[in-house]
Design a protein around this motif. Structure first.
Motif, mmCIF file in Angstrom:
data_model
loop_
_atom_site.group_PDB
_atom_site.id
_atom_site.type_symbol
_atom_site.label_atom_id
_atom_site.label_comp_id
_atom_site.label_asym_id
_atom_site.label_seq_id
_atom_site.Cartn_x
_atom_site.Cartn_y
_atom_site.Cartn_z
ATOM 1 N N LYS A 1 0.815 -1.208 0.000
ATOM 2 C CA LYS A 1 0.000 0.000 0.000
ATOM 3 C C LYS A 1 0.856 1.268 0.000
ATOM 4 O O LYS A 1 0.460 2.288 -0.555
ATOM 5 N N ILE A 2 2.035 1.214 0.615
ATOM 6 C CA ILE A 2 2.857 2.421 0.770
ATOM 7 C C ILE A 2 3.890 2.570 -0.345
ATOM 8 O O ILE A 2 4.160 3.686 -0.809
ATOM 9 N N TRP A 3 4.500 1.485 -0.786
ATOM 10 C CA TRP A 3 5.547 1.577 -1.811
ATOM 11 C C TRP A 3 4.959 1.843 -3.187
ATOM 12 O O TRP A 3 3.922 1.275 -3.524
ATOM 13 N N PRO A 4 5.620 2.672 -4.001
ATOM 14 C CA PRO A 4 6.831 3.427 -3.682
ATOM 15 C C PRO A 4 6.521 4.592 -2.736
ATOM 16 O O PRO A 4 5.493 5.247 -2.879
ATOM 17 N N GLY A 5 7.441 4.809 -1.792
ATOM 18 C CA GLY A 5 7.236 5.868 -0.823
ATOM 19 C C GLY A 5 8.281 5.861 0.267
ATOM 20 O O GLY A 5 9.187 5.013 0.278
ATOM 21 N N PRO A 6 8.171 6.801 1.211
ATOM 22 C CA PRO A 6 9.206 7.001 2.234
ATOM 23 C C PRO A 6 9.098 6.024 3.406
ATOM 24 O O PRO A 6 8.943 6.421 4.552
ATOM 25 N N LEU A 7 9.146 4.734 3.085
ATOM 26 C CA LEU A 7 9.096 3.686 4.100
ATOM 27 C C LEU A 7 10.196 2.671 3.849
ATOM 28 O O LEU A 7 10.315 2.135 2.735
ATOM 29 N N THR A 8 11.002 2.425 4.879
ATOM 30 C CA THR A 8 12.025 1.376 4.848
ATOM 31 C C THR A 8 11.606 0.288 5.830
ATOM 32 O O THR A 8 11.113 0.595 6.915
ATOM 33 N N VAL A 9 11.798 -0.973 5.445
ATOM 34 C CA VAL A 9 11.444 -2.072 6.340
ATOM 35 C C VAL A 9 12.649 -2.984 6.543
ATOM 36 O O VAL A 9 13.439 -3.209 5.622
ATOM 37 N N ARG B 1 12.676 4.103 13.399
ATOM 38 C CA ARG B 1 13.014 5.502 13.144
ATOM 39 C C ARG B 1 11.779 6.216 12.618
ATOM 40 O O ARG B 1 11.169 5.762 11.646
ATOM 41 N N PRO B 2 11.350 7.312 13.252
ATOM 42 C CA PRO B 2 10.177 8.032 12.752
ATOM 43 C C PRO B 2 10.482 8.770 11.458
ATOM 44 O O PRO B 2 11.625 9.138 11.180
ATOM 45 N N GLY B 3 9.451 8.969 10.670
ATOM 46 C CA GLY B 3 9.577 9.689 9.406
ATOM 47 C C GLY B 3 8.212 10.173 8.973
ATOM 48 O O GLY B 3 7.333 10.422 9.802
ATOM 49 N N TYR B 4 7.991 10.268 7.672
ATOM 50 C CA TYR B 4 6.711 10.741 7.149
ATOM 51 C C TYR B 4 5.569 9.842 7.627
ATOM 52 O O TYR B 4 4.488 10.324 7.981
ATOM 53 N N TRP B 5 5.806 8.530 7.643
ATOM 54 C CA TRP B 5 4.802 7.584 8.128
ATOM 55 C C TRP B 5 4.938 7.465 9.641
ATOM 56 O O TRP B 5 5.676 6.661 10.164
ATOM 57 N N THR B 6 4.202 8.329 10.333
ATOM 58 C CA THR B 6 4.235 8.357 11.791
ATOM 59 C C THR B 6 3.379 7.237 12.358
ATOM 60 O O THR B 6 2.571 6.613 11.658
ATOM 61 N N LEU B 7 3.523 6.991 13.660
ATOM 62 C CA LEU B 7 2.713 5.971 14.318
ATOM 63 C C LEU B 7 1.229 6.281 14.152
ATOM 64 O O LEU B 7 0.422 5.392 13.854
#
Length: 326
Positions: free
Chosen positions: A92-100, A196-202
């Motif tokens: 749902k998120i990729w492509p985007g500012p999420l690393t797993v 690590r927090p980023g654009y996709w916050t809790l």
């Protein structure tokens, strides 16, 4: 010195510059490339030679793993082992500012040096047309931030140029649109941990994925980039939560209207309208500017609220202010 330029208003020049960068990377060289978050120092993730150059140029501790970037979800999911909930998240998120952070597939050709020999590694699919174009040309790229290890992250090509004194080729695609590094989530265990927090916050994750459980990370082990205690630091001392009257030798970073007159010393406004996403886009540029200014000896930043991406801003600032300037 090689210095690539990408002119967004000229399609032919854009493709020529991007293709030139791709050819350079194919020869196991490294190039600074734009993503939606920050500029990354990119080399082929399947090449020991290229990954070694990343560590050497950044002066990065060999114990600090890198993020591997992919052109598509399918390529990333082929290299990483994800549970069904994890697949739902990234699809749902990729492509985007999420690393797993995931376990690495036995069939992956990513070299172990890129993830410090750990069984797990950090992967993402960035959302930037230039990075996507080059990833399709050359395959997976290891790409930590394009700056000396521990320093202020770069959000423009000029930041990269200044950080490495012009010795690192950089593909200029203008300023990064988000401005702080990606959110990192550990998908190996459930509930998933935000490292690590980023654009996709809790808060945003819980709203978009109410049937998936997330928690803030408890471990201090370094299994992914950007989580060491001291990081993102300017050369000058950095002081948080300052307020008037300001030290006259201190450059000031503001957020929203200030009471009274503007400071007489160097001053950078993150967002006069107190827009937290605008502040995120500008925070690293503000630190770069004041760190280079000859008119201040230190840097002070007014309080930044922790709602939304403000949590990521404060995470970076807290780590940046830990540097020993004695």
């Amino acid at each position: 010195m090689k210095y690539f330029f990408l002119w967004r208003e000229k399609q032919d020049a854009s493709r020529d510059s991007a293709s030139g960068s791709g050819d350079f990377i194919k020869k196991n060289q490294i190039v600074a490339l734009p993503t939606e978050t920050v500029y990354g120092l990119a080399g082929r993730a399947e090449s020991v030679e290229a990954v070694e150059k990343i560590y050497e140029v950044k002066r990065r501790p060999i114990s600090n793993p890198l993020i591997v970037h992919y052109a598509t979800q399918e390529m990333a999911l082929k290299d990483g082992v994800l549970c069904e909930q994890g697949k739902k998240l990234v699809k749902k998120i990729w492509p985007g500012p999420l690393t797993v952070v995931v376990d690495k597939s036995p069939d992956s050709r990513v070299v172990s040096l890129a993830h410090c020999g750990l069984a797990s590694f950090a992967i993402r699919v960035p959302n930037h047309p230039v990075m996507h174009y080059i990833l399709n040309q050359v395959g997976p790229l290891a790409a930590p931030s394009a700056n000396p290890s521990g320093g202020v992250s770069p959000t423009t090509a000029e930041h990269v140029h200044q950080a490495f004194s012009g010795t690192v080729p950089v593909l200029d695609a203008g300023p990064c649109v988000i401005g702080v590094e990606s959110t990192i989530i550990d998908l190996r265990f459930y509930p998933f941990s935000i490292l690590r927090p980023g654009y996709w916050t809790l808060e945003k994750l819980l709203k978009e994925f109410p049937d998936i459980s997330f928690q803030e990370a408890q471990s201090s082990d370094i299994i992914t980039p950007g989580t060491s205690f001291q990081h993102y630091s300017p050369k000058k001392p950095l002081f948080l939560n300052v307020s008037p009257p300001f030290d006259l030798e201190m450059g000031i970073i503001g957020f929203g209207p200030l009471q009274g007159d503007l400071p007489t010393q160097p001053f950078v406004q993150l967002s006069v309208k107190k827009n937290i996403e605008e502040a995120a886009r500008n925070i690293f540029s503000a630190l770069h500017y004041l760190d280079r200014s000859e008119k201040c000896l230190s840097i002070g930043i007014v309080p930044i609220p922790s709602y939304g991406i403000g949590a990521a801003i404060n995470d970076r600032l807290t780590r940046a202010a830990l540097k020993d300037h004695s």
